[in-house]
Design a protein around this motif. Sequence first.
Motif, PDB file in Angstrom:
ATOM      1  N   PHE A   1      11.906  -1.660  13.445  1.00  0.00           N
ATOM      2  CA  PHE A   1      11.407  -2.623  12.454  1.00  0.00           C
ATOM      3  C   PHE A   1      10.713  -3.811  13.122  1.00  0.00           C
ATOM      4  O   PHE A   1      11.105  -4.253  14.200  1.00  0.00           O
ATOM      5  N   ASP A   2       9.681  -4.329  12.453  1.00  0.00           N
ATOM      6  CA  ASP A   2       9.133  -5.636  12.810  1.00  0.00           C
ATOM      7  C   ASP A   2      10.058  -6.695  12.214  1.00  0.00           C
ATOM      8  O   ASP A   2      10.730  -6.446  11.208  1.00  0.00           O
ATOM      9  N   PHE A   3      10.075  -7.896  12.818  1.00  0.00           N
ATOM     10  CA  PHE A   3      10.927  -8.948  12.257  1.00  0.00           C
ATOM     11  C   PHE A   3      10.313 -10.310  12.474  1.00  0.00           C
ATOM     12  O   PHE A   3       9.630 -10.558  13.464  1.00  0.00           O
ATOM     13  N   ASP A  60       0.828  -1.214   0.000  1.00  0.00           N
ATOM     14  CA  ASP A  60       0.000   0.000   0.000  1.00  0.00           C
ATOM     15  C   ASP A  60       0.861   1.263   0.000  1.00  0.00           C
ATOM     16  O   ASP A  60       0.569   2.231  -0.692  1.00  0.00           O
ATOM     17  N   THR A  61       1.932   1.236   0.792  1.00  0.00           N
ATOM     18  CA  THR A  61       2.749   2.455   0.966  1.00  0.00           C
ATOM     19  C   THR A  61       4.094   2.375   0.246  1.00  0.00           C
ATOM     20  O   THR A  61       4.809   3.363   0.159  1.00  0.00           O
ATOM     21  N   ASN A  62       4.440   1.167  -0.260  1.00  0.00           N
ATOM     22  CA  ASN A  62       5.731   0.942  -0.919  1.00  0.00           C
ATOM     23  C   ASN A  62       6.908   1.232   0.010  1.00  0.00           C
ATOM     24  O   ASN A  62       7.968   1.693  -0.415  1.00  0.00           O
ATOM     25  N   THR A  63       6.712   0.990   1.302  1.00  0.00           N
ATOM     26  CA  THR A  63       7.769   1.207   2.292  1.00  0.00           C
ATOM     27  C   THR A  63       8.167  -0.120   2.935  1.00  0.00           C
ATOM     28  O   THR A  63       7.455  -1.113   2.844  1.00  0.00           O
ATOM     29  N   ILE A  64       9.323  -0.095   3.601  1.00  0.00           N
ATOM     30  CA  ILE A  64       9.837  -1.285   4.289  1.00  0.00           C
ATOM     31  C   ILE A  64       9.841  -1.027   5.787  1.00  0.00           C
ATOM     32  O   ILE A  64      10.524  -0.121   6.268  1.00  0.00           O
ATOM     33  N   ASN A  65       9.050  -1.796   6.510  1.00  0.00           N
ATOM     34  CA  ASN A  65       9.094  -1.692   7.983  1.00  0.00           C
ATOM     35  C   ASN A  65       9.168  -3.068   8.638  1.00  0.00           C
ATOM     36  O   ASN A  65       8.967  -3.199   9.840  1.00  0.00           O
TER      37      ASN A  65
END
Length: 244
Positions: free
Chosen positions: A89-91, A33-38
């Motif tokens: 970050f989530d992992f 949706d956001t084209n981001t990496i978290n």
Amino acid sequence: SEYENNLHWIKELKEAIKDDRITIYYQPIVDNDTNTINKFETLIRLIKKDGTVISPIDFLEIAKKSKIYKELTQIVVKKSFEAFKDNDFDFSINITIDDILDKNITSMIEATLKEYDISHRVIFEIVESESIGNFQEVENFIHLVKSYGCKISIDDFGTGYSNFEYLMRLQADFIKIDGSIIKEIVKDKRSELITSVIVSFAKEMQMKTIGEYVESKEIHDMLVKLGVNKSQGYYFSKPQSKLP
């Protein structure tokens, strides 16, 4: 020759554990949706004495035949928490049903969750879900880690004996659609249909979907079109030795 190969890797693994050459790599998971990496998946690697990086495809199955595998799981858990304790970050950490049924490992996981105050960012990615014999023990583990705020992901969904009952009983938060389906999704109508069905079910159950082995823009665009929530694969990045 197979016996010799097994002995070779068991020796390599024992030495690598002793020398602290078992490490983790990180592969980003992109929010469609956001084209981001978290979010990142942690992946085990063995570093040989000469610096060569060895993928688990070479040693993991052999490790599973020995007691070394349980040690590897514990190393990955500990190093993953260390790596993510000082960022946002989530992992995700891969664990097998055998890991979950091992009291030493589950005790170690609970102790680690207590030690690090980051449980709300942890996703346990369950592999080999088709081989669950003792559902009660697995459900107990899931209840335990969820009580700390962790989430559950089901790996490789859509192949083998995967079924929708597992998803409900395992209280999955994420479904990772198997790479063999994703790879063919642009040119195989059946792969597209299977993905569409999984996405529809996931939405009804308020679960998120992840497409793995995304190797091209065309595949990624198709996943976005079908409503898959997240993407992971070489199109974005190979697993890396360091976090951004």
